[in-house]
Design a protein around this motif. Structure first.
Motif, PDB file in Angstrom:
ATOM      1  N   LYS A 225       3.231 -23.908 -10.666  1.00  0.00           N
ATOM      2  CA  LYS A 225       3.093 -25.244 -11.298  1.00  0.00           C
ATOM      3  C   LYS A 225       2.941 -25.107 -12.988  1.00  0.00           C
ATOM      4  O   LYS A 225       3.558 -25.767 -13.368  1.00  0.00           O
ATOM      5  N   THR A 226       2.189 -24.069 -13.259  1.00  0.00           N
ATOM      6  CA  THR A 226       2.213 -23.695 -14.754  1.00  0.00           C
ATOM      7  C   THR A 226       3.431 -23.389 -15.303  1.00  0.00           C
ATOM      8  O   THR A 226       4.021 -23.956 -16.361  1.00  0.00           O
ATOM      9  N   LYS A 227       4.210 -22.630 -14.489  1.00  0.00           N
ATOM     10  CA  LYS A 227       5.645 -22.096 -14.851  1.00  0.00           C
ATOM     11  C   LYS A 227       6.432 -23.134 -14.921  1.00  0.00           C
ATOM     12  O   LYS A 227       7.321 -23.361 -16.091  1.00  0.00           O
ATOM     13  N   VAL A 228       6.568 -24.306 -14.166  1.00  0.00           N
ATOM     14  CA  VAL A 228       7.412 -25.418 -13.980  1.00  0.00           C
ATOM     15  C   VAL A 228       7.059 -26.112 -15.114  1.00  0.00           C
ATOM     16  O   VAL A 228       7.884 -26.716 -15.694  1.00  0.00           O
ATOM     17  N   GLU A 229       5.809 -26.511 -15.366  1.00  0.00           N
ATOM     18  CA  GLU A 229       5.481 -27.340 -16.189  1.00  0.00           C
ATOM     19  C   GLU A 229       5.819 -26.916 -17.741  1.00  0.00           C
ATOM     20  O   GLU A 229       6.215 -27.894 -18.321  1.00  0.00           O
ATOM     21  N   ALA A 230       5.645 -25.563 -17.920  1.00  0.00           N
ATOM     22  CA  ALA A 230       6.172 -25.164 -19.230  1.00  0.00           C
ATOM     23  C   ALA A 230       7.796 -25.402 -19.337  1.00  0.00           C
ATOM     24  O   ALA A 230       8.132 -25.459 -20.442  1.00  0.00           O
ATOM     25  N   ALA A 231       8.540 -25.173 -18.329  1.00  0.00           N
ATOM     26  CA  ALA A 231       9.929 -25.525 -18.260  1.00  0.00           C
ATOM     27  C   ALA A 231      10.161 -26.888 -18.705  1.00  0.00           C
ATOM     28  O   ALA A 231      11.271 -27.195 -19.483  1.00  0.00           O
ATOM     29  N   ILE A 232       9.419 -27.937 -18.277  1.00  0.00           N
ATOM     30  CA  ILE A 232      10.043 -29.223 -18.519  1.00  0.00           C
ATOM     31  C   ILE A 232       9.089 -29.733 -19.543  1.00  0.00           C
ATOM     32  O   ILE A 232       9.436 -31.172 -19.919  1.00  0.00           O
ATOM     33  N   SER A 233       8.210 -29.437 -19.804  1.00  0.00           N
ATOM     34  CA  SER A 233       6.924 -30.264 -20.783  1.00  0.00           C
ATOM     35  C   SER A 233       7.714 -30.650 -22.024  1.00  0.00           C
ATOM     36  O   SER A 233       7.009 -31.413 -22.823  1.00  0.00           O
ATOM     37  N   ALA A 234       8.632 -29.883 -22.488  1.00  0.00           N
ATOM     38  CA  ALA A 234       9.013 -30.086 -24.141  1.00  0.00           C
ATOM     39  C   ALA A 234       9.162 -31.278 -24.355  1.00  0.00           C
ATOM     40  O   ALA A 234       8.595 -32.073 -25.121  1.00  0.00           O
ATOM     41  N   GLU A 235       9.888 -32.189 -23.506  1.00  0.00           N
ATOM     42  CA  GLU A 235      10.364 -33.546 -23.715  1.00  0.00           C
ATOM     43  C   GLU A 235       9.495 -34.699 -22.835  1.00  0.00           C
ATOM     44  O   GLU A 235       9.746 -35.753 -22.712  1.00  0.00           O
ATOM     45  N   HIS A 236       8.860 -33.811 -21.643  1.00  0.00           N
ATOM     46  CA  HIS A 236       8.615 -34.667 -20.499  1.00  0.00           C
ATOM     47  C   HIS A 236       6.896 -34.496 -20.338  1.00  0.00           C
ATOM     48  O   HIS A 236       6.765 -34.102 -19.074  1.00  0.00           O
ATOM     49  N   SER A 237       6.248 -34.681 -21.082  1.00  0.00           N
ATOM     50  CA  SER A 237       4.842 -34.352 -20.790  1.00  0.00           C
ATOM     51  C   SER A 237       4.364 -35.305 -19.784  1.00  0.00           C
ATOM     52  O   SER A 237       3.254 -35.176 -19.131  1.00  0.00           O
ATOM     53  N   ASP A 238       4.960 -36.564 -19.764  1.00  0.00           N
ATOM     54  CA  ASP A 238       4.426 -37.459 -18.854  1.00  0.00           C
ATOM     55  C   ASP A 238       4.771 -37.245 -17.520  1.00  0.00           C
ATOM     56  O   ASP A 238       4.412 -38.160 -16.626  1.00  0.00           O
ATOM     57  N   ILE A 239       5.550 -36.326 -17.030  1.00  0.00           N
ATOM     58  CA  ILE A 239       6.063 -36.086 -15.735  1.00  0.00           C
ATOM     59  C   ILE A 239       4.968 -35.115 -14.960  1.00  0.00           C
ATOM     60  O   ILE A 239       4.650 -34.119 -15.599  1.00  0.00           O
ATOM     61  N   SER A 240       4.304 -35.676 -13.829  1.00  0.00           N
ATOM     62  CA  SER A 240       3.286 -34.626 -13.253  1.00  0.00           C
ATOM     63  C   SER A 240       4.124 -33.662 -12.092  1.00  0.00           C
ATOM     64  O   SER A 240       5.159 -34.425 -11.602  1.00  0.00           O
ATOM     65  N   VAL A 241       3.503 -32.635 -12.258  1.00  0.00           N
ATOM     66  CA  VAL A 241       4.088 -31.657 -11.189  1.00  0.00           C
ATOM     67  C   VAL A 241       3.154 -31.097 -10.075  1.00  0.00           C
ATOM     68  O   VAL A 241       2.052 -30.925 -10.741  1.00  0.00           O
ATOM     69  N   ASP A 242       3.545 -31.029  -9.146  1.00  0.00           N
ATOM     70  CA  ASP A 242       2.745 -30.546  -7.947  1.00  0.00           C
ATOM     71  C   ASP A 242       3.444 -29.492  -7.331  1.00  0.00           C
ATOM     72  O   ASP A 242       4.274 -29.504  -7.006  1.00  0.00           O
ATOM     73  N   ALA A 243       2.502 -28.248  -6.994  1.00  0.00           N
ATOM     74  CA  ALA A 243       3.281 -27.313  -6.224  1.00  0.00           C
ATOM     75  C   ALA A 243       2.427 -26.955  -5.016  1.00  0.00           C
ATOM     76  O   ALA A 243       1.150 -26.965  -4.817  1.00  0.00           O
ATOM     77  N   LYS A 244       3.018 -26.996  -3.825  1.00  0.00           N
ATOM     78  CA  LYS A 244       2.356 -26.605  -2.607  1.00  0.00           C
ATOM     79  C   LYS A 244       3.541 -25.577  -1.794  1.00  0.00           C
ATOM     80  O   LYS A 244       4.507 -26.103  -1.499  1.00  0.00           O
ATOM     81  N   ASP A 245       2.898 -24.578  -1.535  1.00  0.00           N
ATOM     82  CA  ASP A 245       3.784 -23.687  -0.574  1.00  0.00           C
ATOM     83  C   ASP A 245       5.289 -23.344  -1.291  1.00  0.00           C
ATOM     84  O   ASP A 245       6.355 -23.387  -0.780  1.00  0.00           O
ATOM     85  N   GLY A 246       5.317 -23.350  -2.445  1.00  0.00           N
ATOM     86  CA  GLY A 246       6.487 -23.172  -3.381  1.00  0.00           C
ATOM     87  C   GLY A 246       7.398 -24.612  -3.336  1.00  0.00           C
ATOM     88  O   GLY A 246       8.572 -24.644  -3.708  1.00  0.00           O
ATOM     89  N   VAL A 247       7.010 -25.687  -2.910  1.00  0.00           N
ATOM     90  CA  VAL A 247       7.640 -26.780  -2.751  1.00  0.00           C
ATOM     91  C   VAL A 247       6.965 -27.575  -3.987  1.00  0.00           C
ATOM     92  O   VAL A 247       5.976 -27.876  -4.089  1.00  0.00           O
ATOM     93  N   ILE A 248       8.028 -28.164  -4.841  1.00  0.00           N
ATOM     94  CA  ILE A 248       7.552 -28.743  -6.279  1.00  0.00           C
ATOM     95  C   ILE A 248       7.819 -30.371  -5.932  1.00  0.00           C
ATOM     96  O   ILE A 248       8.795 -30.609  -5.561  1.00  0.00           O
ATOM     97  N   THR A 249       6.631 -31.079  -6.042  1.00  0.00           N
ATOM     98  CA  THR A 249       6.916 -32.562  -6.364  1.00  0.00           C
ATOM     99  C   THR A 249       6.762 -33.010  -7.691  1.00  0.00           C
ATOM    100  O   THR A 249       5.886 -32.740  -8.217  1.00  0.00           O
ATOM    101  N   LEU A 250       7.799 -33.783  -7.985  1.00  0.00           N
ATOM    102  CA  LEU A 250       7.884 -34.399  -9.286  1.00  0.00           C
ATOM    103  C   LEU A 250       7.680 -35.907  -9.488  1.00  0.00           C
ATOM    104  O   LEU A 250       8.047 -36.615  -8.737  1.00  0.00           O
ATOM    105  N   SER A 251       6.654 -36.218 -10.091  1.00  0.00           N
ATOM    106  CA  SER A 251       6.476 -37.962 -10.350  1.00  0.00           C
ATOM    107  C   SER A 251       6.228 -38.480 -11.769  1.00  0.00           C
ATOM    108  O   SER A 251       6.116 -37.470 -12.531  1.00  0.00           O
ATOM    109  N   GLY A 252       6.360 -39.515 -11.880  1.00  0.00           N
ATOM    110  CA  GLY A 252       6.351 -40.203 -13.293  1.00  0.00           C
ATOM    111  C   GLY A 252       7.488 -40.965 -13.332  1.00  0.00           C
ATOM    112  O   GLY A 252       8.469 -41.412 -12.520  1.00  0.00           O
TER     113      GLY A 252
END
Lengths: 164, 140
Positions: A34-61
């Motif tokens: 989750k931290t890794k994914v957030e770091a990858a997209i947070s530059a322009e999209h701090s308002d997108i929330s990231v959830d990780a469960k068993d390697g499945v990433i859920t994006l919302s926003g």
């Protein structure tokens, strides 16, 4: 009896260490992912929330365009190709409302600039609506309309303009 | 929805012409259209279509502002006045003193976009000042 117990516990410990080592090698924890994914997209999209469960990433926003939504999904996959199993893209595309001018004082001064080269034309502003009167040769009507539309009024009323 | 039908050809052409950020919305019986065209030709084409659907724009049921994506700092722009020279002013506003002139069809450099209405330009002779953006068209 004590000896057997000791052997069993030693065995269990070895097994545990072995398991941990293997699992550590093959995947990272959901929290780290989750931290890794957030770091990858947070530059322009701090308002997108990231959830990780068993390697499945859920994006919302919400984002402004579908292109952005697809690009975010791609960025998530690229963030860690090995550990991101799949992406559930729940991002909503919400086109921002088009803004029109609500400040008549500001609009009046801009209209004055825009109509300076149209001495035969008079333009009045009220409640964000520009009303054009007077007369104008046909070839210049589009130029005037383009200049007035660029000021983002609520409406440009040229119904009373005489086109020569 | 009637407005969307009336201007369907305009909107369809805009969508098919590479205006990726096209936005349109009916507000208070006026169809507001915004977007960025890849070049000035496409912008002009859309205005021609709009003029065909609503001759001389007399209905007043559309407000369209199409920007041109090539109109960025450092590019060349053409003076598209009717037949007169274009005033170059000291600051962004018609109340500002005139510091130079650019001839119709003259190619000048867009230095920066001060705002949507006024662009800072430089002529070949090195004259620098602000021109009304509506009379400048990116050379694509």
């Amino acid at each position: 009896m004590m000896k057997v117990k000791k052997i069993i516990s030693a065995l269990a410990l070895t097994l545990a260490i072995a398991c941990a080592a293997v699992s550590c090698k093959s995947k990272i924890s959901d929290a780290d992912l989750k931290t890794k994914v957030e770091a990858a997209i947070s530059a322009e999209h701090s308002d997108i929330s990231v959830d990780a469960k068993d390697g499945v990433i859920t994006l919302s926003g919400t984002v402004g365009t579908d292109t952005e939504k697809q690009e975010l999904e791609k960025a998530v996959k690229n963030a860690d190709e090995k550990n991101v199993k799949s992406v559930v893209n729940n991002i909503v595309v919400e086109t921002p409302q088009i803004e029109t001018s609500t400040d008549d004082t500001d609009l009046i001064s801009k209209v004055t600039d825009a109509t300076k080269d149209f001495p035969t034309v008079k333009a009045d502003v009220k409640d964000g609506v520009i009303t054009v009167t007077g007369s104008l040769e046909q070839a210049r009507v589009q130029t005037l309309k383009m200049a007035l539309d660029a000021l983002h009024p609520k409406k440009v009323d040229m119904s009373a303009l005489t086109v020569k | 929805m009637a407005l969307l039908d009336k201007y369907q050809v305009l909107l369809d052409t805009a969508k098919a012409s590479g205006i990726d950020d096209l936005q349109y919305e009916e507000q208070e019986s006026v169809l507001q259209i915004r977007g960025t065209a890849p070049n000035a030709d496409i912008k002009n084409k859309l205005w021609d279509i709009y003029n065909q659907i609503d001759p001389n724009f007399l209905s007043g049921d559309v407000v369209m502002d199409i920007d041109v994506s090539t109109a960025v700092a450092g590019t060349q722009v053409k003076v598209i006045t009717q037949n007169s020279n274009l005033n170059i002013r000291k600051g962004p506003g018609t109340d500002q003193p005139i510091v130079g002139k650019a001839a119709k069809d003259e190619i000048i450099t867009l230095v920066s976009r001060a705002n949507d209405q006024w662009w800072l330009v430089r002529t070949k002779d090195g004259e620098e000042g602000y021109c009304y953006a509506q009379y400048l068209e990116p050379v694509s």
